[in-house]
Scaffold this active site. Structure first.
Site, short mmCIF file in Angstrom:
data_model
loop_
_atom_site.label_atom_id
_atom_site.label_comp_id
_atom_site.label_asym_id
_atom_site.label_seq_id
_atom_site.Cartn_x
_atom_site.Cartn_y
_atom_site.Cartn_z
N GLU A 128 59.97 74.40 22.12
CA GLU A 128 58.82 74.06 21.28
C GLU A 128 58.31 75.29 20.55
O GLU A 128 58.33 76.37 21.12
CB GLU A 128 57.66 73.53 22.14
CG GLU A 128 58.07 72.59 23.23
CD GLU A 128 56.89 72.08 24.07
OE1 GLU A 128 55.75 72.54 23.84
OE2 GLU A 128 57.13 71.22 24.93
N LYS A 130 55.70 78.00 19.60
CA LYS A 130 54.51 78.47 20.31
C LYS A 130 53.40 78.67 19.28
O LYS A 130 53.43 79.60 18.49
CB LYS A 130 54.80 79.78 21.04
CG LYS A 130 53.63 80.26 21.88
CD LYS A 130 54.06 81.42 22.77
CE LYS A 130 52.99 81.80 23.75
NZ LYS A 130 51.75 82.26 23.15
N ASP A 132 50.06 79.62 17.54
CA ASP A 132 49.14 80.75 17.75
C ASP A 132 47.71 80.32 17.38
O ASP A 132 47.22 80.59 16.30
CB ASP A 132 49.59 81.93 16.88
CG ASP A 132 48.97 83.23 17.33
OD1 ASP A 132 48.27 83.22 18.37
OD2 ASP A 132 49.17 84.25 16.65
N TYR A 239 50.65 69.52 23.81
CA TYR A 239 51.92 69.95 24.42
C TYR A 239 51.92 69.97 25.95
O TYR A 239 52.91 70.30 26.56
CB TYR A 239 52.34 71.31 23.88
CG TYR A 239 51.31 72.41 24.00
CD1 TYR A 239 50.89 72.86 25.23
CD2 TYR A 239 50.77 73.01 22.86
CE1 TYR A 239 49.94 73.86 25.34
CE2 TYR A 239 49.82 74.01 22.96
CZ TYR A 239 49.41 74.43 24.21
OH TYR A 239 48.47 75.41 24.33
N LYS A 327 58.99 85.39 22.65
CA LYS A 327 58.13 85.87 21.58
C LYS A 327 58.92 86.38 20.38
O LYS A 327 60.02 86.93 20.52
CB LYS A 327 57.24 87.02 22.10
CG LYS A 327 56.36 86.66 23.27
CD LYS A 327 55.33 85.60 22.96
CE LYS A 327 54.04 86.17 22.42
NZ LYS A 327 53.23 86.92 23.33
N CYS A 421 41.79 117.28 34.89
CA CYS A 421 41.03 116.16 34.36
C CYS A 421 40.11 116.67 33.25
O CYS A 421 39.33 117.60 33.48
CB CYS A 421 40.21 115.52 35.48
SG CYS A 421 39.01 114.31 34.88
N CYS A 424 36.21 116.19 34.71
CA CYS A 424 35.61 116.93 35.84
C CYS A 424 36.39 118.19 36.18
O CYS A 424 36.03 118.92 37.10
CB CYS A 424 35.49 116.03 37.06
SG CYS A 424 37.08 115.68 37.84
N CYS A 445 43.49 111.98 38.21
CA CYS A 445 42.48 112.98 38.55
C CYS A 445 42.23 112.91 40.05
O CYS A 445 42.06 111.83 40.60
CB CYS A 445 41.20 112.67 37.77
SG CYS A 445 39.76 113.48 38.45
N CYS A 451 34.25 112.78 40.28
CA CYS A 451 34.59 112.70 38.85
C CYS A 451 33.68 111.68 38.16
O CYS A 451 33.74 110.49 38.43
CB CYS A 451 36.05 112.28 38.67
SG CYS A 451 36.49 112.10 36.93
S1 IVH Z 1 52.58 75.34 27.60
C1 IVH Z 1 51.43 75.75 32.01
N1 IVH Z 1 53.37 75.03 25.12
O1 IVH Z 1 50.56 79.84 24.78
C2 IVH Z 1 51.85 76.10 30.62
N2 IVH Z 1 51.70 76.68 25.56
O2 IVH Z 1 50.97 82.17 26.52
C3 IVH Z 1 50.88 75.73 29.60
N3 IVH Z 1 50.88 77.82 23.57
O3 IVH Z 1 47.83 79.36 26.92
C4 IVH Z 1 51.20 76.19 28.26
N4 IVH Z 1 52.10 76.73 22.11
O4 IVH Z 1 47.63 78.55 24.49
C5 IVH Z 1 52.57 75.71 25.95
N5 IVH Z 1 54.13 74.60 22.98
C6 IVH Z 1 53.33 75.27 23.80
C7 IVH Z 1 52.43 76.26 23.34
C8 IVH Z 1 51.64 76.96 24.26
C9 IVH Z 1 51.18 77.66 22.27
C10 IVH Z 1 49.90 78.80 24.08
C11 IVH Z 1 48.88 78.26 25.05
C12 IVH Z 1 49.04 79.06 26.30
C13 IVH Z 1 49.72 80.29 25.80
C14 IVH Z 1 50.51 80.95 26.92
#
Ligand code: IVH
Length: 721
Positions: A128, A130, A132, A239, A327, A421, A424, A445, A451
């Site tokens: 899927e 991801k 943002d 999702y 990522k 440090c 201190c 330190c 400190c």
């Molecule tokens: S699943 C238990 N699916 O990514 C797992 N998360 O880094 C629940 N996010 O907090 C998350 N797209 O805000 C899932 N297709 C997707 C996603 C997704 C974006 C975000 C979500 C999560 C964060 C984790």
């Protein structure tokens, strides 16, 4: 669908009105769905407006009949004072990250091994995008949206129900046969187009400009006035889910299809993959289309499709074992490194920070970047004056990727890391790990309690959001009060409430001093006039501070533990400890016992390093004294017992011999998810030993201590597997 009733609003009885409002809610929701989710309106705009107007008119006559799912609630609900907190029934977890193809391969291998799959066994993964944005959880009871919340720290978020009701992608009422209780989770996001037009409007009105679509989505949801949220077009993709009374499907894929049938938007790019190659091909395809999607994504997410397998895989502290985020490479820019500054943290760690000529990276101005540690500076050969490549990814602190050597100025010298440090002047050393003989990457330190940097950082941590959360008690106050000798250790913070006059004087002095400095900087003559005592400003300030401190005298155990600033013990570990011991008395008693390290080590998610760090903390007399003083000032509240109770919760279980129906890792994870502690050795504290064929000395120990022994089948019965 029937046509709007012809009966004029003034003639409706209460019963008529209630029925009409129900009908209108259903009908308008249906048209919203045609219009927004399917791009296929079923009636004219004028007819739609007429329905909404009628709904409003009836509500104006019978305000007490306004429904939770009324279409009118989508805009203009009353602003609330502050966001209420919502405790998540099922925690909102985050995802582990993969940054390379290799990491993805490792993930699949790990999963297959955990499940003991054979080479020929299929393993289906959903892939899927991801998104943002910001994650949200939406709670539906009997098909009606009753609550929406942000993720917050994962266990507790903020109530954003009023604002979420204004988001058109989010149904107020579900279609079809949705479970009676359903928490749908997903991402609220803002499209590129809306982001650009919002910023243009903000600029025109002289208001805040948002850095990126994610910030602006978050900023739009966290508005106290839902009318503002309503004026910004936000979107939502479903999702995942949280609490649910009945699973409508057995796979991630089919769950998403079910969500679609209830009226949610699900990302159209999601695919099911059978091999690592297919998964990686998906990643590249999405990466290629990223710029043209019209909304921000920062990677792709892979999830094991089969929910039964997800259940077996379970979780590791804050993320599921059954999913990973792959990522995209971060955004980068070039700039000049003007200086390297050393910061001293609360554990004495010296962190080098690169000071940069301000540069915009992915829409955000960056002036500092972390250099991590001494070795990193050597490895990258970073020198003051160098041109460097900076990168940032999401919320993480910007990093230096590399130096552009061709542009190094003549005479730039290698950086010499300080051995003292900077605060201190104590020696700063790199410890040698007794067991591995390796030198620690961090230089620390040795000043410890003398400190000031460490003391101040510890106090800052103590009052911070995830610890005691004392509102308005920021870093500058702590520094000032520390320098004035009023604040040395946590208990002193609470003692301040008994000396408001001294507190007021110190803060007033500080203000005058700043004024003098400012005037001196501005080239004006410094006035030596003493501050006027009891000025209104100070009085109010002190009153607010004292009130904020008083408010936090009662603190939940997990926050209390986190606040102590024990090395390696952060928010997550503190929560694990708190859930295990429940009360501060029980915890302290266990920590005073001889087997404290073993006891801690038996908790899921806590390893030996952490356990030993906690023991070290308690062995230090000064810490024990500071703790005693603190406990005289505050009231530590016990944590709630986990919702689930099982026959083995709270028990210590040992597995020995070979297991035939599950892997060892799986057995351990299952036991822990049922609230048991899994230990590797049998002692008189052990409650249960699960012995398979070939069990040896542990079985003998169990017999010696009279511990109950069962076989694998009996265990499976007990664990409901
Ligand atoms: S699943 C238990 N699916 O990514 C797992 N998360 O880094 C629940 N996010 O907090 C998350 N797209 O805000 C899932 N297709 C997707 C996603 C997704 C974006 C975000 C979500 C999560 C964060 C984790």
């Amino acid at each position: 669908m029937s046509m709007p009733s012809e009966k004029p609003v003034e003639k409706l009885t209460r019963v008529d009105a209630s029925q009409e409002l129900q009908r209108l809610a259903t009908e308008i929701a249906l048209h919203d769905r045609h219009y927004y989710n399917e791009d296929r309106p079923a009636i004219s705009d004028a007819a739609y407006d007429a329905l909404r107007r009628r709904n409003l008119a009836i509500e104006a006559r019978f305000p007490d009949l306004v429904r939770a799912d009324s279409p009118s609630v989508r805009v203009g609900a009353k602003p609330s004072e502050k966001f209420a907190k919502v405790v998540h029934d099922v925690p909102m977890l985050s995802l582990d990250n993969a940054f390379s193809d290799g990491d993805v391969g490792d993930f699949i291998v790990r999963v297959r091994r955990f499940l003991a799959l054979k080479d020929g066994d299929a393993l289906i993964v959903t892939a899927e995008p991801k998104i943002d944005g910001l994650s949200a959880t939406l709670r539906y009871e009997n098909g009606v949206l009753v609550q929406a919340a942000t993720r917050g720290d994962g266990s507790e978020g903020e109530d954003i129900t009023a604002n979420v009701r204004t988001i058109r992608d989010i149904p107020l009422r579900l279609y079809g046969e949705a479970p009676d209780l359903l928490e749908v989770r997903g991402e609220i996001y803002m499209s590129h187009r809306e982001f650009a037009s919002l910023n243009a409007r903000q600029e025109r009105d002289g208001k805040q400009i948002y850095a990126n679509p994610r910030n602006s989505a978050a900023g739009s949801v966290r508005q106290l006035d839902p009318a503002i949220t309503a004026s910004r077009a936000l979107n939502f993709f479903a999702y995942a889910w949280g609490a649910i009374s009945r699973l409508p499907a057995h796979t991630q894929w089919d769950m998403l299809q079910a969500f679609k049938s209830y009226g949610f938007r699900v990302n159209p790019l999601i695919e099911r993959c059978k091999t690592v190659e297919e998964v990686l091909a998906f990643y590249r395809k999405i990466e290629g289309r990223r710029a043209g999607l019209g909304y921000d994504i920062d990677g792709v997410v892979y999830k094991i499709d089969d929910l039964a397998l997800q259940g077996r895989l379970g979780f590791v502290s804050r993320s599921p074992r059954w999913a990973i985020a792959h990522k995209f490479p971060a955004e980068q820019a070039e700039t000049i490194l003007t200086d390297i500054e050393i910061q001293v943290g609360r554990t004495g760690k010296l962190t080098p920070v690169a000071k940069l000529k301000p540069v915009t990276v992915g829409g955000v101005v960056v002036q500092n970047a972390t250099l991590h540690n001494e070795d990193e500076i050597v490895r990258k050969d970073v020198r003051v004056g160098d041109t460097v490549v900076v990168q940032r990814a999401g919320d993480v602190i910007p990093q230096i990727v590399r130096v552009i050597l061709e542009r190094r100025p003549k005479g730039a010298k290698p950086y010499k890391f300080p051995e003292k440090c900077p605060v201190c002047n104590s020696h700063a050393v790199r410890e040698v790990d007794e067991k591995t003989g390796r030198i620690d990457v961090d230089r620390r330190c040795t000043g410890g309690l003398i400190c000031p940097a460490q003391a101040v950082e510890r106090l800052k941590h103590f009052v911070s959001r995830d610890a005691f959360d004392i509102e308005g008690f920021g870093g500058t106050y702590i520094e000032t009060l520390y320098q004035a000798g009023l604040l040395k250790e946590p208990a002193d913070i609470f003692a301040l409430t008994r000396k408001p006059d001294t507190l007021g004087r110190v803060l007033a002095d500080k203000r005058t001093e700043q004024g003098v400095q400012r005037r001196a900087l501005a080239g004006k003559e410094a006035t030596k006039k003493a501050p006027r005592k009891g000025e209104d400003g100070e009085g109010k300030l002190v009153g607010n501070l004292v009130a904020a401190i008083e408010m936090r005298r009662a603190v939940p155990l997990d926050r209390f533990i986190n606040a102590l600033g024990i090395r390696h013990v952060g928010e997550t570990t503190a929560r694990l400890i708190a859930r295990n011991y429940r009360t501060v008395e029980a915890w302290l008693e266990a920590m005073r016992a001889k087997d404290a390290v073993e006891d801690l080590d038996a908790i899921e998610g806590i390893g030996l390093t952490v356990a030993e760090a906690i023991r070290d903390f308690f062995e230090e007399p000064h810490n024990r004294k500071a703790l005693d003083r603190l406990l005289k000032e505050v009231d530590v509240m016990p944590v709630k017992a986990p919702a689930k109770t099982s026959p083995v919760s709270g028990q210590t279980v040992v597995f020995t011999g070979s297991l035939e129906k599950m892997t060892r890792a799986e057995a351990k994870a299952r036991a822990e998810s049922l609230g048991a502690k899994v230990s590797s050795s049998v002692s008189k504290k052990t409650d249960l030993v699960v012995a398979g064929p070939g069990a040896g000395s542990k079985l003998a120990d169990a017999q010696k201590f009279g511990v109950k022994v069962i076989d694998e089948d009996a265990w499976l019965k007990l664990a409901g597997g």
